[in-house]
Enzyme design. Structure first.
Site, PDB file in Angstrom:
ATOM      1  CB  SER A  27      42.807  42.117  40.582  1.00  0.00           C
ATOM      2  OG  SER A  27      44.175  41.798  40.635  1.00  0.00           O
ATOM      3  CE  LYS A  74      44.891  43.032  44.274  1.00  0.00           C
ATOM      4  NZ  LYS A  74      45.167  42.575  42.942  1.00  0.00           N
ATOM      5  CB  SER A 111      45.080  46.266  41.139  1.00  0.00           C
ATOM      6  OG  SER A 111      44.521  44.967  41.204  1.00  0.00           O
ATOM      7  CE  LYS A 158      41.218  45.807  42.233  1.00  0.00           C
ATOM      8  NZ  LYS A 158      41.884  45.785  40.906  1.00  0.00           N
TER       9      LYS A 158
END
Length: 320
Positions: free
Chosen positions: A98, A101, A156, A272
């Site tokens: 992720s 992203k 997320s 993140k």
């Protein structure tokens, strides 16, 4: 302006009857044309980019030893002073999970209007991969792009990523093209993005250094910094029948949730997380020290969530 010397891993194919791929480190000055020609970017524009606010990581700084850091790739830099505190395997090709992203967010902030209304499609509302984190949007829901961006970065949500991609790129494939163009425009030339969320694909990859470049660019946007600094985000939108729906989405960042403590004198602003079975556990952070200096830290492919955060805390301890 005098150009900084920066090293980039370039894959060169040597034709000797069969193809052999060899990774070598070249000075950035020798790769101007390779980057600009591939992306129709002017050499002067690329040179100016690499001449500003980037920490240089030559190969002799890329294999530091620390028995407490067992993840495949790790990096922490003092971004205020351009000082590498720790680096290991930052040019190795990795699955980003992720952390993908981040480049999705950069495309949004560069190209899109956050006030746009997005209608959730069947495909965005029917992601069926096992373990995929979902916000739970349903087909026909109407939600602002800014809300989707918050859901993407705070919680997320993979369905948020798919909805963003279809809205901006027309399809996942169309958006992936924008992702790769945007990545290369900031110097992240060793990445290949297939989707907007990071669910596994063998051809979807990046490097720790490319992620550093993308994250460094994102930190120029106040909107991005404010989003990643949130403990939770509440989205209000309308379903297909026009009824209001309100949902709260908690951060995946343990430092912001208070379940992980940063070293004394270090403030984690945000970051993140990312996890898949192939990528392992991943995390990138933006932090500040007591003198308000900025730090970017990154771990790729740690073995488990507890190990990920303990290793990150150990990296952050290098700030003091």
């Amino acid at each position: 302006m005098k150009k900084k010397l920066i090293y980039i891993v370039m894959s060169l194919t040597i034709l000797t009857g069969c193809s052999k791929s060899t990774d070598v480190l070249l000075p950035y000055s020798e790769t101007d044309n390779l980057i600009s020609n591939e992306n129709n970017i002017g050499t002067d524009e690329v040179s100016d980019f690499f001449a500003s606010d980037l920490t240089i990581i030559p190969d002799e700084l890329n294999h530091m030893e620390d028995s407490s850091i067992t993840a495949t790739s790790a990096l922490i830099v003092n971004a205020s002073d351009d000082v590498v505190l720790y680096a290991n395997n930052v040019y190795e090709r990795m699955y980003p999970a992720s952390l993908t992203k981040l480049i999705t967010a950069l495309v949004v902030l560069k190209e899109a209007n956050l006030k746009d209304t997005v209608t959730i499609s069947y495909n965005a509302s029917h992601i069926t991969e096992s373990g995929a984190k979902l916000c739970g949007f349903k087909e026909g829901d109407k939600i602002n792009l800014e809300d989707l961006l918050n859901c993407l970065l705070v919680y997320s949500g993979n369905d948020a990523g798919a909805a963003i991609a279809e809205h901006i790129g027309g399809s996942l494939e169309g958006f992936a093209k924008k992702m790769n163009e945007t990545a290369k425009s900031v110097g992240a030339v060793h990445s290949n993005f297939i989707n907007p969320h990071g669910l596994h694909d063998d051809n979807h990859y990046t490097t720790a250094y490319d992620l550093y470049l993308i994250f460094n660019e994102l930190l120029k946007y106040d909107k991005f910094v404010s989003i990643i600094n949130q403990e939770s985000y509440t989205a209000t939108y309308k379903d297909a029948e026009g009824q209001a729906v309100t949902k709260e989405f908690a951060t995946t960042n343990r430092y912001l949730k208070g379940t992980e403590k940063a070293p004394d004198g270090v403030t984690v602003v945000g970051g993140k997380t990312g996890t898949t079975s192939k990528a392992g556990n991943c995390l990138i952070l933006y932090s500040k020290d007591s003198q308000n200096k900025s730090y970017i830290s990154l771990i790729l492919q740690a073995d488990g969530g507890n190990s990920l955060f303990s290793q990150m805390t150990h990296l952050l301890d290098k700030i003091n």
